[in-house]
Design an enzyme around this catalytic site. Structure first.
Site, PDB file in Angstrom:
ATOM      1  N   GLY A  82      -0.746   7.953   0.878  1.00 12.41           N
ATOM      2  CA  GLY A  82      -0.980   8.008   2.314  1.00 12.41           C
ATOM      3  C   GLY A  82       0.233   7.659   3.153  1.00 12.41           C
ATOM      4  O   GLY A  82       1.377   8.021   2.846  1.00 12.41           O
ATOM      5  N   ILE A  83      -0.009   6.927   4.231  1.00 16.05           N
ATOM      6  CA  ILE A  83       1.035   6.578   5.189  1.00 16.05           C
ATOM      7  C   ILE A  83       2.097   5.691   4.550  1.00 16.05           C
ATOM      8  O   ILE A  83       3.289   5.839   4.812  1.00 16.05           O
ATOM      9  CB  ILE A  83       0.412   5.894   6.414  1.00 16.05           C
ATOM     10  CG1 ILE A  83      -0.495   6.885   7.151  1.00 16.05           C
ATOM     11  CG2 ILE A  83       1.481   5.364   7.367  1.00 16.05           C
ATOM     12  CD1 ILE A  83      -1.385   6.243   8.186  1.00 16.05           C
ATOM     13  N   GLY A  84       1.676   4.771   3.691  1.00 12.94           N
ATOM     14  CA  GLY A  84       2.633   3.898   3.033  1.00 12.94           C
ATOM     15  C   GLY A  84       3.614   4.671   2.176  1.00 12.94           C
ATOM     16  O   GLY A  84       4.822   4.375   2.158  1.00 12.94           O
ATOM     17  N   TYR A 124     -14.245  -3.852  10.454  1.00 15.47           N
ATOM     18  CA  TYR A 124     -12.949  -3.190  10.295  1.00 15.47           C
ATOM     19  C   TYR A 124     -12.121  -3.323  11.574  1.00 15.47           C
ATOM     20  O   TYR A 124     -10.943  -3.690  11.539  1.00 15.47           O
ATOM     21  CB  TYR A 124     -13.137  -1.718   9.941  1.00 15.47           C
ATOM     22  CG  TYR A 124     -11.834  -0.953   9.874  1.00 15.47           C
ATOM     23  CD1 TYR A 124     -10.933  -1.183   8.838  1.00 15.47           C
ATOM     24  CD2 TYR A 124     -11.500  -0.021  10.849  1.00 15.47           C
ATOM     25  CE1 TYR A 124      -9.730  -0.497   8.776  1.00 15.47           C
ATOM     26  CE2 TYR A 124     -10.304   0.678  10.796  1.00 15.47           C
ATOM     27  CZ  TYR A 124      -9.424   0.440   9.758  1.00 15.47           C
ATOM     28  OH  TYR A 124      -8.219   1.112   9.704  1.00 15.47           O
ATOM     29  N   GLY A 140       0.810  -1.216   0.000  1.00 16.89           N
ATOM     30  CA  GLY A 140       0.000   0.000   0.000  1.00 16.89           C
ATOM     31  C   GLY A 140       0.835   1.254   0.000  1.00 16.89           C
ATOM     32  O   GLY A 140       0.487   2.233   0.666  1.00 16.89           O
ATOM     33  N   ALA A 141       1.922   1.269  -0.766  1.00 16.87           N
ATOM     34  CA  ALA A 141       2.875   2.378  -0.696  1.00 16.87           C
ATOM     35  C   ALA A 141       2.671   3.425  -1.785  1.00 16.87           C
ATOM     36  O   ALA A 141       3.508   4.299  -1.951  1.00 16.87           O
ATOM     37  CB  ALA A 141       4.305   1.835  -0.776  1.00 16.87           C
ATOM     38  N   SER A 180      -4.490  -0.375  14.210  1.00 15.44           N
ATOM     39  CA  SER A 180      -5.322   0.824  14.270  1.00 15.44           C
ATOM     40  C   SER A 180      -5.936   0.974  15.654  1.00 15.44           C
ATOM     41  O   SER A 180      -6.149  -0.010  16.372  1.00 15.44           O
ATOM     42  CB  SER A 180      -6.449   0.725  13.230  1.00 15.44           C
ATOM     43  OG  SER A 180      -7.432   1.712  13.418  1.00 15.44           O
TER      44      SER A 180
END
Length: 316
Positions: free
Chosen positions: A24-26, A171, A20-21, A144
């Site tokens: 966002g955070i990735g 989630y 997931g890069a 999370s």
């Protein structure tokens, strides 16, 4: 002293894979590691976005395609990574979905559980052989604050629940699974005498596309207000992951998060987790269920009860 990226040691010579890069955070995690000299492999579902991210990051950045909603894609990605590299210093299990549009993954699983947990469980097992003999190697799993809404770990009844794609509980349960997995992995790695350690982190409340693009209409006003008062940008939200990935003083089994109000924002420090996330029996049960569902089996010497000494090796 507040930890910042200025404290990160040189990453030259390290090979890193981040799921997931592409945003966002990735993306911020990948950028910071590349800036310190790491070879960074961006594992992304959307190759066009991944390639654009790699160009923006520069350095020794490259892309491999992986769709964590498909176990076939996970296996193909693992094969491609093993073709490209003979060692892996860091695996960051960062990618995730929240309230996705689809009701089940391609393999028939509830999407949060299938993507956020099972996809990463399989990928980690398939790549662990590149890591276990590498000094200082780490698996970092991004959890999370939402794990606290789940009172028990995922079980067989939660695996294929239709409609869970719009459920806050589903989630939260998947993020609880991330923590249970990270801790069980650490137990097994330690008992095996592996060089690799497993660490977890959470970003607090971050203003990423998950909230803007995926949240159901009823939740958006609430999330918008929370993000306005307590949220932080992705570059700050990446700090717990980066510290977990690079700080040599962070031990295996640690869990990091922000130090601000309700752990929503701030610097990277040891974080609190729910009682359910520390349930050893739940860790073992989730592990065994995950092996069954993914077909990725981490070889082990089985011993349960008071003499619990599972051994993790690379999946074959």
């Amino acid at each position: 002293m507040v930890w910042s990226t200025a404290e990160m040691p040189d990453q030259s010579g390290r090979t890193v894979l981040i799921t997931g890069a592409s945003g966002g955070i990735g993306l911020e995690t990948a950028r910071a590691l590349a800036d310190r000299g790491a070879r960074v492999i961006l594992a992304c579902r959307d190759m066009e976005r991944g390639l654009a991210a790699a160009v923006g990051i520069g350095g020794r950045s490259e892309v491999v395609r992986v769709d964590l909603a498909s176990l076939d894609s996970v296996r193909e990605a693992a094969l491609e990574v093993r073709r490209r590299v003979d060692r892996l210093d860091l695996l960051v299990n960062n990618a995730g979905v929240m309230f996705p549009a689809y009701r089940r993954t391609g393999d028939g699983f509830e999407p949060h559980f299938g993507v956020n947990h099972l996809g990463h469980f399989a990928l980690t097992g398939l790549l662990l052989g590149l890591m276990r003999d590498v000094p200082g190697s780490r698996v970092v799993t991004v959890a999370s604050l939402a794990h606290r809404v789940a009172v028990h770990g995922p079980g067989p009844a939660d695996v294929r629940t239709a409609g869970g794609n719009r459920s806050v509980t589903a989630y939260g349960r998947s993020k609880l699974a991330n923590l249970l997995f990270a801790r069980e992995l650490q137990c097994r790695l330690a008992d095996a005498g592996a060089q690799t350690v497993s660490v977890a982190a959470h970003p607090g409340l971050s203003a990423t596309g998950l909230w803007h693009d995926d949240a159901p209409a009823w939740l958006r006003p609430v999330s918008a207000a929370a993000l306005r008062w307590l949220g932080q940008p992705a570059v700050r939200a990446a700090l717990p992951t980066l510290r977990a990935a690079t700080d040599p003083l962070v031990p295996g089994g640690a869990y990091l998060g922000p130090d601000g109000v309700s752990e929503c924002h701030g610097g990277a420090v040891p974080a609190r987790s729910s009682r359910a996330s520390r349930d050893v029996i739940a860790q073992i049960r989730l592990w065994e269920l995950s092996e069954e569902l993914t077909g990725v089996r981490y070889a082990r010497a089985v011993a349960r009860g008071s003499d619990r000494r599972p051994v993790a090796e690379a999946a074959r």
